[in-house]
Enzyme design. Structure first.
Site, short mmCIF file in Angstrom:
data_model
loop_
_atom_site.label_atom_id
_atom_site.label_comp_id
_atom_site.label_asym_id
_atom_site.label_seq_id
_atom_site.Cartn_x
_atom_site.Cartn_y
_atom_site.Cartn_z
N ASP A 1 44.65 24.79 29.62
CA ASP A 1 43.20 25.01 29.61
C ASP A 1 42.60 24.29 28.38
O ASP A 1 43.15 24.36 27.28
CB ASP A 1 42.94 26.51 29.54
CG ASP A 1 41.50 26.87 29.87
OD1 ASP A 1 41.28 27.61 30.83
OD2 ASP A 1 40.58 26.43 29.14
N ASN B 1 39.57 35.13 38.26
CA ASN B 1 38.18 35.55 38.45
C ASN B 1 37.62 35.05 39.78
O ASN B 1 37.83 33.89 40.13
CB ASN B 1 37.32 35.01 37.30
CG ASN B 1 37.80 35.48 35.94
OD1 ASN B 1 38.24 36.61 35.79
ND2 ASN B 1 37.73 34.60 34.94
N GLN C 1 33.83 33.92 36.95
CA GLN C 1 34.30 32.62 37.43
C GLN C 1 33.27 31.54 37.09
O GLN C 1 32.08 31.71 37.35
CB GLN C 1 34.51 32.65 38.96
CG GLN C 1 35.16 31.38 39.49
CD GLN C 1 35.48 31.44 40.98
OE1 GLN C 1 35.07 32.38 41.69
NE2 GLN C 1 36.20 30.45 41.47
N HIS D 1 41.68 29.29 40.81
CA HIS D 1 42.68 29.03 39.76
C HIS D 1 43.15 30.36 39.19
O HIS D 1 42.40 31.34 39.17
CB HIS D 1 42.12 28.14 38.65
CG HIS D 1 40.83 28.62 38.09
ND1 HIS D 1 39.62 28.40 38.71
CD2 HIS D 1 40.54 29.33 36.97
CE1 HIS D 1 38.65 28.94 38.00
NE2 HIS D 1 39.18 29.52 36.94
N HIS E 1 44.73 32.09 35.73
CA HIS E 1 44.97 31.91 34.30
C HIS E 1 46.29 32.56 33.91
O HIS E 1 46.57 33.70 34.30
CB HIS E 1 43.90 32.63 33.48
CG HIS E 1 42.50 32.13 33.67
ND1 HIS E 1 41.89 31.30 32.75
CD2 HIS E 1 41.59 32.35 34.64
CE1 HIS E 1 40.65 31.04 33.16
NE2 HIS E 1 40.44 31.68 34.30
#
Ligand code: AMP
Ligand code: ZN
Length: 136
Positions: free
Chosen positions: A32, A88, A95, A101, A103
């Site tokens: 990230d 999210n 989100q 995606h 995390h």
């Protein structure tokens, strides 16, 4: 299907470079660029699904398998003492990129982050009511 306007489609499919930790036919795992902690990673499917609700069952199963594998490797290699799996769905839930995606957030004793919620009190009547709304 890919979405030509989606940045995570471009990253997942290698059109935009990323720090890739893992790649297979269906997923890319990247670091990230706004990490919560050291090693914060994102699992991106190569196909475009906006959120969990659009994810095919098979992909949903596969994503948890790659998550488990990568999370184990991170625990081993980064020396973190815990790891949050966060995902999210929807703006209200936090989100910001509308390509599904997951995390992986390694946790360190001194990372200064808190990922959580304030527990509320609830009566057994309210619990029953909610149960009925979801299950009946
Ligand atoms: P979410 O809020 O669950 O939609 O998470 C989006 C995440 O994507 C955030 O943690 C961002 O830091 C991260 N992010 C946004 N753009 C990029 C990018 N180009 N490369 C890597 N991570 C990104
Ligand atoms: Zn996409």
């Amino acid at each position: 299907m890919k979405d030509t306007n989606c940045i995570f489609c471009k990253i997942a499919n290698g059109e935009i470079p990323s720090k890739t930790l893992y790649e297979d036919d269906n997923f890319r795992i990247i670091l990230d660029l706004g990490p919560a902690t050291m090693g914060h990673a994102l699992i991106l499917p190569k196909e475009h699904y906006a959120n969990l609700f659009e994810l095919p069952d098979e992909t949903a199963g596969e994503v948890m398998k790659v998550a488990k594998k990568m999370a184990g490797k991170m625990m081993e290699r980064l020396g973190c003492e815990g790891l949050n799996v966060v995902q999210n769905n929807g703006e209200l839930a936090g989100q910001t990129v509308f390509h599904y995606h997951m995390h992986l957030i390694p946790r360190y004793r001194t990372d200064g982050q808190s990922i959580g919620w304030k527990p509320q009190e609830i009566s057994s009547e309210e619990l029953d009511k909610i149960y009925r709304r979801i299950c009946q």
